[in-house]
Design an enzyme around this catalytic site. Structure first.
Site, PDB file in Angstrom:
ATOM      1  N   CYS A  34       0.838  -1.217   0.000  1.00 34.24           N
ATOM      2  CA  CYS A  34       0.000   0.000   0.000  1.00 34.24           C
ATOM      3  C   CYS A  34       0.867   1.260   0.000  1.00 34.24           C
ATOM      4  O   CYS A  34       0.487   2.284  -0.545  1.00 34.24           O
ATOM      5  CB  CYS A  34      -0.945   0.001   1.195  1.00 34.24           C
ATOM      6  SG  CYS A  34      -0.101  -0.106   2.782  1.00 34.24           S
ATOM      7  N   HIS A 311      -1.368   1.344   7.450  1.00 37.37           N
ATOM      8  CA  HIS A 311      -1.815   1.237   6.066  1.00 37.37           C
ATOM      9  C   HIS A 311      -1.675   2.621   5.422  1.00 37.37           C
ATOM     10  O   HIS A 311      -1.671   3.626   6.131  1.00 37.37           O
ATOM     11  CB  HIS A 311      -3.288   0.790   6.098  1.00 37.37           C
ATOM     12  CG  HIS A 311      -3.904   0.563   4.761  1.00 37.37           C
ATOM     13  ND1 HIS A 311      -3.329  -0.244   3.800  1.00 37.37           N
ATOM     14  CD2 HIS A 311      -5.065   1.042   4.219  1.00 37.37           C
ATOM     15  CE1 HIS A 311      -4.105  -0.255   2.731  1.00 37.37           C
ATOM     16  NE2 HIS A 311      -5.158   0.527   2.950  1.00 37.37           N
TER      17      HIS A 311
END
Length: 367
Positions: A34, A311
């Protein structure tokens, strides 16, 4: 290439407002990528960079060159998105990610990676490739000055080293800082220029990007064991030091230093401070005292309470619409949604989604 459910939803949401020729694709996550996906989306929607990269690739692509590198992998990925038959969907940036891992062992593990480190690595790697290609063209026997990918470079007289070529990375992202030190005894000012591709700024609770930039350019006194060696006085002297932005870049990338090493804890801690970033930014503190105006077009957000897990997602402005990219998923969001990524005004709030890298484009046309 898979058609994501979010893709068809996005097409419905935009309807006939879907920008002609534009493509909105999510990127598949390969375990922990990510950090890479969020930066790639921000760079893809940095339109001058995208256009120049694709143009460079089209003009310099040689079928005989079997060797792929990060530049060819990135250009291939951008080409795949921009020439996709469908308007939305999901693409797997497999070759690009494999190349990143091959080039840099830092990104080989399945550990949480830093998006800012990745952006730095990628831009510097692209500069290296472009500079090598440029000097290879100049050194080849059949090359004429017009052949050089960045235009002819005049050789300098008296054996002075030739200036390195101005690559498409420099054209878009490079600015110049002047580090000024004034000796408090003889008043002599020593100025040293340094280039930058992004600015890393310290942050404070309940502040704004404007105040962070002011602090970045503020005057600091060098005294006690930090004294400065003045060439004119030939001795260590008290001095004042400050940074000035000598040349503002066309694309201003600001990295908020949200990860701070805490001595007592012996580890890094994430600062969830609320730092307001405006849609329009005026960059003063430039050495020519001309305010440069910028408009925000992308934000890479770190989601999570600590530096070693979490994330990354990104928000991108395209044709006056804001889009939210979370790996494979893409959706439209309202502009005011960006306010939820400023940070938290008090330390123990539940919000862990914070703006981490900001991308602003200069409004004065291409510099």
């Amino acid at each position: 290439m898979v058609m994501g459910a979010s893709g068809s939803k996005l097409e419905k949401a935009l309807g006939d407002q879907f920008p002609e020729g534009e493509r909105y694709f999510g990127l598949e996550n390969f375990g922990n990528t990510c950090y890479c996906n969020s930066v790639l989306q921000a760079l893809y929607f940095c339109i001058p960079f995208r256009e120049q990269l694709l143009e460079y690739y089209a003009n310099n692509k040689n079928p005989g060159d079997a060797e792929e590198n990060l530049l060819t992998c990135l250009a291939d990925l951008f080409m795949q998105i921009s020439q996709a038959k469908k308007k939305t969907g999901v693409i797997a940036p497999k070759r690009f990610v494999q190349r990143v891992k091959k080039q840099n062992e830092l990104f080989r593990s399945y550990m949480h990676q830093d998006a800012h480190e990745f952006l730095n690595f990628l831009l510097n790697e692209l500069v290296d490739i472009l500079e090598k290609e440029s000097s290879a063209v100049k050194d080849s026997p059949q090359s004429s000055p017009e052949k050089a990918p960045n235009g002819p470079v005049q050789p300098l007289a008296n054996g002075v080293k030739k200036e390195p070529p101005v690559t498409l990375v420099h054209k878009n992202f490079q600015g110049i800082l002047t580090n000024e030190t004034r000796c408090l005894r003889c008043e002599t000012v020593t100025a040293r220029d340094e280039t930058f591709l992004d600015l890393s700024v310290d942050i404070e609770q309940n502040s704004s990007i404007t105040s962070c930039l002011k602090n970045f350019c503020s005057t600091e006194t060098l005294n006690a064991e930090d004294k400065f060696f003045c060439d004119k006085c030939c001795s260590l002297q008290e001095a004042q030091k400050r940074m000035k932005i000598k040349k503002a870049p066309h694309i201003l990338v600001i990295h908020l230093k949200r990860f701070k090493y805490i001595e007592q804890l012996g580890r890094y801690k994430k600062l969830s401070y609320r730092v307001v970033f405006p849609m329009e930014l005026k960059l003063s503190n430039t050495s020519d005292d001309v305010d440069t105006e910028y408009s925000l077009f992308a934000v890479v957000v770190h989601v999570g309470s600590g530096p070693n897990h979490g994330h990354y997602v990104s928000l991108v402005k395209s044709h006056n619409h804001w889009l939210f990219f979370d790996d494979e998923n893409v959706e439209m969001v309202e502009e005011q949604t960006l306010q939820t990524f400023f940070g938290s005004s008090h330390e123990y709030s539940g919000n862990t989604d914070h703006g981490y890298i900001l991308f602003y484009e200069g409004l004065g046309g291409k510099s």
